[in-house]
Design a protein around this motif. Structure first.
Motif, short mmCIF file in Angstrom:
data_model
loop_
_atom_site.label_atom_id
_atom_site.label_comp_id
_atom_site.label_asym_id
_atom_site.label_seq_id
_atom_site.Cartn_x
_atom_site.Cartn_y
_atom_site.Cartn_z
N ASN A 265 0.87 -1.16 0.00
CA ASN A 265 0.00 0.00 0.00
C ASN A 265 0.92 1.22 0.00
OD1 ASN A 265 -1.72 2.12 0.54
ND2 ASN A 265 -2.88 1.01 2.09
N GLU A 266 0.98 1.92 -1.10
CA GLU A 266 1.91 3.04 -1.27
C GLU A 266 1.70 4.14 -0.24
OE1 GLU A 266 4.55 3.13 -3.30
OE2 GLU A 266 4.06 1.13 -4.02
N GLU A 267 0.48 4.29 0.27
CA GLU A 267 0.19 5.33 1.26
C GLU A 267 0.88 5.07 2.59
OE1 GLU A 267 -4.01 5.40 1.57
OE2 GLU A 267 -4.30 6.16 -0.47
N LEU A 268 1.24 3.81 2.86
CA LEU A 268 1.84 3.44 4.14
C LEU A 268 3.37 3.36 4.08
CD1 LEU A 268 -0.70 0.68 5.22
CD2 LEU A 268 -0.66 3.09 5.86
N LEU A 269 3.95 3.64 2.93
CA LEU A 269 5.40 3.59 2.75
C LEU A 269 6.02 4.97 2.89
CD1 LEU A 269 5.63 1.22 -0.35
CD2 LEU A 269 6.21 0.65 2.00
N THR A 270 7.30 5.00 3.25
CA THR A 270 8.01 6.29 3.34
C THR A 270 8.33 6.85 1.96
OG1 THR A 270 10.17 5.22 3.40
CG2 THR A 270 9.12 5.71 5.53
N GLY A 271 8.42 5.97 0.98
CA GLY A 271 8.78 6.39 -0.36
C GLY A 271 10.24 6.11 -0.69
N TRP A 272 11.05 5.83 0.32
CA TRP A 272 12.46 5.50 0.09
C TRP A 272 12.55 4.05 -0.35
CZ3 TRP A 272 14.61 7.56 5.36
CH2 TRP A 272 14.48 8.94 5.39
N ARG A 273 13.32 3.83 -1.38
CA ARG A 273 13.43 2.47 -1.94
C ARG A 273 14.88 2.13 -2.24
NH1 ARG A 273 8.65 0.21 -3.48
NH2 ARG A 273 6.88 1.59 -3.46
N VAL A 274 15.15 0.84 -2.24
CA VAL A 274 16.42 0.30 -2.72
C VAL A 274 16.03 -0.55 -3.92
CG1 VAL A 274 18.43 -1.09 -2.16
CG2 VAL A 274 17.32 0.24 -0.36
N GLY A 275 16.17 0.03 -5.08
CA GLY A 275 15.62 -0.60 -6.27
C GLY A 275 14.10 -0.50 -6.19
N ALA B 172 12.44 -2.33 -3.83
CA ALA B 172 12.09 -2.71 -2.46
C ALA B 172 12.05 -1.49 -1.54
CB ALA B 172 13.09 -3.72 -1.93
N PRO B 173 11.01 -1.36 -0.74
CA PRO B 173 10.97 -0.26 0.23
C PRO B 173 11.96 -0.50 1.36
CG PRO B 173 9.05 -1.68 0.48
CD PRO B 173 9.80 -2.18 -0.71
N VAL B 174 12.51 0.59 1.90
CA VAL B 174 13.50 0.45 2.98
C VAL B 174 12.89 -0.20 4.22
CG1 VAL B 174 14.99 2.31 2.21
CG2 VAL B 174 13.16 2.80 3.81
N GLU B 175 11.59 -0.09 4.40
CA GLU B 175 10.95 -0.70 5.56
C GLU B 175 11.17 -2.22 5.60
OE1 GLU B 175 8.33 2.90 4.55
OE2 GLU B 175 9.52 1.43 3.47
N ASP B 176 11.34 -2.82 4.44
CA ASP B 176 11.57 -4.27 4.38
C ASP B 176 12.91 -4.69 4.99
OD1 ASP B 176 9.29 -5.32 3.40
OD2 ASP B 176 10.08 -5.87 1.44
N LEU B 177 13.81 -3.75 5.16
CA LEU B 177 15.13 -4.09 5.69
C LEU B 177 15.13 -4.25 7.21
CD1 LEU B 177 17.31 -1.82 3.42
CD2 LEU B 177 16.61 -4.19 3.08
#
Length: 105
Positions: A62-72, A74-79
């Motif tokens: 859900n794009e609204e719940l992400l910070t917008g920072w990505r590694v490729g 993948a969202p940084v939250e996944d790290l």
């Protein structure tokens, strides 16, 4: 709740257990270096395979719940998950090893 807030809450326990294990077992720089290398390897693998799975459209966020920072892709939250595993499992292992040594003594 955003993915970042969920990841932050999830990291509280591993950080607390690692801090307790460091104090209780007197873990030194070698333990922390090995743990950091483990976390780095897990993060790299997570980035690679998350990007592959997202590119294959196996799941979406859900794009609204992400910070917008990505590694490729993948969202940084996944790290947060590999960091949590890389901290928690070695810390629990150190605590259990200490307990086992105390029982044997």
């Amino acid at each position: 709740m955003s993915y970042l807030a969920l990841a932050g809450l999830f990291l509280l326990l591993p950080v607390a257990v690692a801090a307790y294990a460091t104090w209780r077992c007197r873990l030194g720089w070698q333990w922390w270096a090995a743990t950091a290398l483990t976390i780095a390897a897990l993060v790299v693998l997570t980035v690679v395979f998350d990007n592959l799975m997202i590119a294959a459209d196996l799941f979406r966020y859900n794009e609204e719940l992400l910070t917008g920072w990505r590694v490729g892709l993948a969202p940084v939250e996944d790290l947060a998950w590999p960091v949590a595993a890389g901290l928690l499992l070695p810390a629990v292992s150190a605590l259990l090893s200490r307990s086992r040594r105390e029982v044997e003594a």
